[in-house]
Enzyme design. Structure first.
Site, PDB file in Angstrom:
ATOM      1  N   SER A  26       0.770  -1.281  -0.047  1.00  0.00           N
ATOM      2  CA  SER A  26       0.233   0.036   0.002  1.00  0.00           C
ATOM      3  C   SER A  26       0.814   1.098   0.110  1.00  0.00           C
ATOM      4  O   SER A  26       0.386   2.414   0.132  1.00  0.00           O
ATOM      5  CB  SER A  26      -0.735   0.119   1.113  1.00  0.00           C
ATOM      6  OG  SER A  26      -0.029  -0.224   2.556  1.00  0.00           O
ATOM      7  N   ASN A 113      -2.324  -3.041  13.106  1.00  0.00           N
ATOM      8  CA  ASN A 113      -3.766  -2.886  12.863  1.00  0.00           C
ATOM      9  C   ASN A 113      -4.448  -1.609  13.625  1.00  0.00           C
ATOM     10  O   ASN A 113      -5.197  -0.821  13.309  1.00  0.00           O
ATOM     11  CB  ASN A 113      -4.490  -4.192  13.347  1.00  0.00           C
ATOM     12  CG  ASN A 113      -4.388  -5.239  12.480  1.00  0.00           C
ATOM     13  OD1 ASN A 113      -3.738  -5.179  11.506  1.00  0.00           O
ATOM     14  ND2 ASN A 113      -4.530  -6.439  12.991  1.00  0.00           N
ATOM     15  N   THR A 158     -40.619  25.553 -10.490  1.00  0.00           N
ATOM     16  CA  THR A 158     -41.072  24.448 -10.034  1.00  0.00           C
ATOM     17  C   THR A 158     -41.064  23.499 -11.349  1.00  0.00           C
ATOM     18  O   THR A 158     -41.592  23.973 -12.083  1.00  0.00           O
ATOM     19  CB  THR A 158     -42.148  24.238  -8.857  1.00  0.00           C
ATOM     20  OG1 THR A 158     -43.094  24.591  -9.820  1.00  0.00           O
ATOM     21  CG2 THR A 158     -42.067  24.824  -7.816  1.00  0.00           C
ATOM     22  N   HIS A 159     -40.679  22.090 -11.298  1.00  0.00           N
ATOM     23  CA  HIS A 159     -40.667  21.508 -12.580  1.00  0.00           C
ATOM     24  C   HIS A 159     -40.011  22.207 -13.479  1.00  0.00           C
ATOM     25  O   HIS A 159     -40.261  22.085 -14.964  1.00  0.00           O
ATOM     26  CB  HIS A 159     -42.173  21.132 -13.000  1.00  0.00           C
ATOM     27  CG  HIS A 159     -42.863  20.625 -11.865  1.00  0.00           C
ATOM     28  ND1 HIS A 159     -42.998  19.489 -11.532  1.00  0.00           N
ATOM     29  CD2 HIS A 159     -43.785  21.374 -11.033  1.00  0.00           C
ATOM     30  CE1 HIS A 159     -43.861  19.192 -10.440  1.00  0.00           C
ATOM     31  NE2 HIS A 159     -44.118  20.336 -10.082  1.00  0.00           N
ATOM     32  N   SER A 280     -14.519  26.449 -27.523  1.00  0.00           N
ATOM     33  CA  SER A 280     -14.480  25.141 -28.429  1.00  0.00           C
ATOM     34  C   SER A 280     -13.410  25.567 -29.613  1.00  0.00           C
ATOM     35  O   SER A 280     -13.259  26.383 -29.911  1.00  0.00           O
ATOM     36  CB  SER A 280     -15.777  25.033 -28.983  1.00  0.00           C
ATOM     37  OG  SER A 280     -15.949  24.173 -30.325  1.00  0.00           O
ATOM     38  N   LYS A 286     -18.408  29.843 -28.739  1.00  0.00           N
ATOM     39  CA  LYS A 286     -19.005  29.212 -27.413  1.00  0.00           C
ATOM     40  C   LYS A 286     -17.882  29.583 -26.282  1.00  0.00           C
ATOM     41  O   LYS A 286     -16.603  29.946 -26.405  1.00  0.00           O
ATOM     42  CB  LYS A 286     -18.628  27.740 -27.617  1.00  0.00           C
ATOM     43  CG  LYS A 286     -19.483  27.181 -29.017  1.00  0.00           C
ATOM     44  CD  LYS A 286     -20.752  26.283 -28.259  1.00  0.00           C
ATOM     45  CE  LYS A 286     -20.440  25.661 -27.001  1.00  0.00           C
ATOM     46  NZ  LYS A 286     -20.729  24.078 -27.484  1.00  0.00           N
ATOM     47  N   ASN A 288     -17.463  27.986 -22.831  1.00  0.00           N
ATOM     48  CA  ASN A 288     -18.449  26.726 -22.030  1.00  0.00           C
ATOM     49  C   ASN A 288     -18.011  26.765 -20.607  1.00  0.00           C
ATOM     50  O   ASN A 288     -16.881  26.855 -20.233  1.00  0.00           O
ATOM     51  CB  ASN A 288     -17.832  25.500 -22.470  1.00  0.00           C
ATOM     52  CG  ASN A 288     -18.222  25.178 -24.083  1.00  0.00           C
ATOM     53  OD1 ASN A 288     -19.147  25.592 -24.506  1.00  0.00           O
ATOM     54  ND2 ASN A 288     -17.096  24.528 -24.885  1.00  0.00           N
ATOM     55  N   GLU A 293     -19.564  22.259 -14.666  1.00  0.00           N
ATOM     56  CA  GLU A 293     -19.709  20.735 -15.398  1.00  0.00           C
ATOM     57  C   GLU A 293     -18.810  19.765 -14.920  1.00  0.00           C
ATOM     58  O   GLU A 293     -19.400  18.674 -14.567  1.00  0.00           O
ATOM     59  CB  GLU A 293     -19.466  20.820 -17.150  1.00  0.00           C
ATOM     60  CG  GLU A 293     -20.495  21.646 -17.622  1.00  0.00           C
ATOM     61  CD  GLU A 293     -20.335  21.623 -19.280  1.00  0.00           C
ATOM     62  OE1 GLU A 293     -20.145  20.835 -19.952  1.00  0.00           O
ATOM     63  OE2 GLU A 293     -19.851  22.791 -19.675  1.00  0.00           O
ATOM     64  N   TYR A 320      -9.652  -7.355  12.023  1.00  0.00           N
ATOM     65  CA  TYR A 320      -8.935  -6.819  11.048  1.00  0.00           C
ATOM     66  C   TYR A 320      -8.818  -7.674   9.912  1.00  0.00           C
ATOM     67  O   TYR A 320      -8.590  -8.878  10.201  1.00  0.00           O
ATOM     68  CB  TYR A 320      -7.580  -6.202  11.747  1.00  0.00           C
ATOM     69  CG  TYR A 320      -6.817  -5.514  10.196  1.00  0.00           C
ATOM     70  CD1 TYR A 320      -7.151  -4.293   9.753  1.00  0.00           C
ATOM     71  CD2 TYR A 320      -6.118  -6.514   9.335  1.00  0.00           C
ATOM     72  CE1 TYR A 320      -6.310  -3.699   8.735  1.00  0.00           C
ATOM     73  CE2 TYR A 320      -5.541  -5.942   8.333  1.00  0.00           C
ATOM     74  CZ  TYR A 320      -5.684  -4.620   7.817  1.00  0.00           C
ATOM     75  OH  TYR A 320      -5.029  -4.118   6.893  1.00  0.00           O
ATOM     76  N   GLN A 325      -7.333  -2.194   3.942  1.00  0.00           N
ATOM     77  CA  GLN A 325      -6.164  -1.392   3.298  1.00  0.00           C
ATOM     78  C   GLN A 325      -6.788  -0.734   1.889  1.00  0.00           C
ATOM     79  O   GLN A 325      -6.316   0.433   1.570  1.00  0.00           O
ATOM     80  CB  GLN A 325      -5.290  -2.243   2.589  1.00  0.00           C
ATOM     81  CG  GLN A 325      -4.045  -1.483   1.980  1.00  0.00           C
ATOM     82  CD  GLN A 325      -2.879  -2.561   1.995  1.00  0.00           C
ATOM     83  OE1 GLN A 325      -2.199  -2.846   2.874  1.00  0.00           O
ATOM     84  NE2 GLN A 325      -2.573  -2.931   0.692  1.00  0.00           N
ATOM     85  N   LYS A 328      -8.265   3.533   1.553  1.00  0.00           N
ATOM     86  CA  LYS A 328      -7.468   4.531   1.378  1.00  0.00           C
ATOM     87  C   LYS A 328      -7.546   5.576   0.377  1.00  0.00           C
ATOM     88  O   LYS A 328      -7.863   6.632   0.283  1.00  0.00           O
ATOM     89  CB  LYS A 328      -6.103   4.453   1.782  1.00  0.00           C
ATOM     90  CG  LYS A 328      -5.567   4.351   3.227  1.00  0.00           C
ATOM     91  CD  LYS A 328      -4.117   3.576   3.664  1.00  0.00           C
ATOM     92  CE  LYS A 328      -4.370   2.657   4.775  1.00  0.00           C
ATOM     93  NZ  LYS A 328      -5.292   1.574   4.762  1.00  0.00           N
TER      94      LYS A 328
HETATM   95  N1  ARG Z   1      -1.236  -1.328   5.105  1.00  0.00           N
HETATM   96  C1  ARG Z   1      -2.280  -2.164   5.970  1.00  0.00           C
HETATM   97  C2  ARG Z   1      -3.500  -1.468   5.875  1.00  0.00           C
HETATM   98  O1  ARG Z   1      -3.719  -0.352   5.230  1.00  0.00           O
HETATM   99  C3  ARG Z   1      -1.745  -1.709   7.372  1.00  0.00           C
HETATM  100  C4  ARG Z   1      -2.242  -2.712   8.280  1.00  0.00           C
HETATM  101  C5  ARG Z   1      -1.651  -4.288   7.860  1.00  0.00           C
HETATM  102  N2  ARG Z   1      -1.920  -5.091   9.262  1.00  0.00           N
HETATM  103  C6  ARG Z   1      -1.800  -6.373   8.734  1.00  0.00           C
HETATM  104  N3  ARG Z   1      -2.170  -7.090   9.679  1.00  0.00           N
HETATM  105  N4  ARG Z   1      -1.277  -6.890   7.618  1.00  0.00           N
HETATM  106  O2  ARG Z   1      -4.531  -1.684   6.263  1.00  0.00           O
END
Ligand code: ARG
Length: 471
Positions: A26, A113, A158-159, A280, A286, A288, A293, A320, A325, A328
């Site tokens: 990660s 964790n 409205t509408h 454009s 134009k 835009n 948008e 966990y 992971q 993120k």
């Molecule tokens: N990179 C992991 C995550 O984002 C960190 C935790 C990993 N824990 C493990 N027991 N492998 O969740």
């Protein structure tokens, strides 16, 4: 440093393949948590020392090592390694390289964790504060624009059919209210984000005599997660944030839709400053409205991230799982997109050009004061449903004649009801219509001015709270 040997590989008989390594790592995205990872580690180490779990010398070394790592990251000198999987192991390895065994003791009574759960919460808390501040700025831009247009009349729809005239300032202030609820939602979400998972360790807690309250206090958490299994596994706080973000984007998408419509030459209510538009390559005439948008378009991906987070969570058994992971990237992209969008919007609203004449003309074209005529008749003693009928006939007549209601002669109006007298023309004007809706929440310019005053007071109070939280 032997980065090929995994921190956890003691019992493994063969290394993972390159593909598996890349697939499970990660670091490509969670390096963004570094600053929070260091904050969390510092607090954890300080507590370990205070509890005599590590020595004061170890803590001093850890503090110096982490400071150096933090500088290296800031200066772009830190070498992130894919082999080291994630931000936590990258930093820990470098720390050990810098300070030796003390670095290896940092992880006492902790697991990645509870570490990662803490990092995300710290990151989200800071992000929420920034997003609240930016939302407040956008609200201020709305209020400033509305203040110039309390008396500017536009057709209310409205509408998407002309319904009744409204003050343009009143229309804008509707978005102030939406964003006000968004700020309230974020502040509420912040309370649940702001709870400490550290101490949960891998899942069951730890056998060391830790002091979780101490860590919570060092990191300014409002409280601690009270069940270790829950602390390391649930990401409901992130989902909740995703929902808050999706609502903000939804509101911004709605105003974008209006700006796009209003800017169409067929409507011509507003124009946006050139720096928010593009031309454009084939049609030279134009201009835009690309920015609104794109805001409308980007709302799709924020909603998508919310669904991704919900789906990520739905089938996970306690505690966990590596699935987490995947929380993120959607979170980071939600925060980044929202921050950019709010910034650009505030700027865009400040540079908006309003064509009050076009708005007024449009309001006069669509029989916008028909309801006012009905109310006029009710005040003369005619039941509302009958009045509705009289007005419908008058509108039909005017439509055939190709004019608006207030262009009709008194005699023409009288054929639909003998109660209509010359004082009717006062209610058929746009100003008369606006001024008559004179109660809290109504569109009378006086009420809009009061609403703006209330809004400014609310903004002042909330800016103060947010500043205090950020420090
Ligand atoms: N990179 C992991 C995550 O984002 C960190 C935790 C990993 N824990 C493990 N027991 N492998 O969740």
């Amino acid at each position: 440093m032997d980065t090929n040997k995994k921190t956890w590989s003691g019992r493994f008989s063969e290394p993972v393949s390159e593909l598996v390594e890349r697939y499970t790592a990660s670091i490509g995205f969670d390096y963004r948590l570094a600053e929070y990872d260091i904050q969390g580690s510092l607090a954890h180490a300080q507590m370990l020392a205070a509890q005599d779990i590590i020595t004061q010398d170890d803590f001093t070394a850890i503090k110096q090592g982490l400071k150096r790592i933090s500088d290296e990251i800031r200066d772009g000198k830190f070498e992130w390694s894919l082999q080291l999987e994630d931000v936590h192991l990258n930093i820990e390895k470098r720390l050990t390289q810098l300070i030796g065994d003390a670095g290896k003791r940092l992880h006492t009574g902790r697991s990645r964790n509870d570490q990662v759960a803490t990092d995300i919460r710290l990151y989200l808390r800071a992000s929420i504060d920034e997003i609240i501040a930016l939302t407040l700025s956008m609200q201020l831009a709305i209020v400033n624009l509305a203040e110039h247009h309390t008396e500017t009349v536009m057709p209310g729809f409205t509408h998407l059919q002309v319904a009744q005239p409204v003050s343009f300032g009143h229309h804008l202030m509707a978005y102030f209210e939406m964003l006000k609820r968004d700020v309230q939602r974020l502040s509420d979400c912040r309370k649940r984000v702001n709870q400490l998972p550290l101490g949960a360790a891998a899942l069951a807690g730890t056998s060391y005599p830790i002091n979780r309250e101490h860590v919570a206090q060092l990191l300014s958490f409002e409280g601690i997660c009270e069940n270790s299994l829950d602390a390391v596994s649930d990401r409901d706080f992130a989902i909740e944030f995703g929902a808050c973000a999706a609502l903000i984007m939804t509101h911004l998408s709605r105003i974008s839709e209006e700006l796009i419509l209003w800017m169409s030459p067929a409507v011509g209510f507003i124009s946006l400053a050139d720096r928010f538009c593009t031309g454009s390559s084939i049609m030279p005439q134009k201009k835009n409205p690309d920015v609104p948008e794109l805001v409308r378009g980007k709302t799709g991906r924020i909603n998508g991230h919310l669904v991704a987070l919900l789906t990520l969570m739905k089938a996970q058994p306690l505690a966990y799982n590596k699935d987490n992971q995947e929380d993120k990237e959607p979170l980071f992209d939600t925060v980044d997109t929202l921050i950019d969008t709010l910034r650009i919007y505030t700027d865009m609203l400040s540079g908006i050009n309003v064509n009050a004449e076009a708005m007024c003309k449009a309001a006069m074209q669509g029989f916008a004061t028909a309801t006012d005529l009905a109310d006029y008749l009710v005040k003369k003693g005619i039941p509302f449903r009958d009045a509705h009928e009289v007005v419908a006939k008058s509108v039909q007549f005017a439509e055939q004649k190709g004019c608006d209601l207030d262009d009709l002669e008194l005699g023409e109006l009288k054929q639909f009801s003998s109660e209509i007298a010359s004082d009717v023309f006062a209610v058929l004007t746009l100003e008369g219509s606006l001024n008559s809706r004179d109660h809290v929440g109504g569109t009378a310019p006086g009420q809009v001015r009061t609403a703006i005053k209330r809004a400014r007071a609310w903004l002042a109070g909330n800016s103060k709270t947010n500043d205090q939280q950020q420090t």
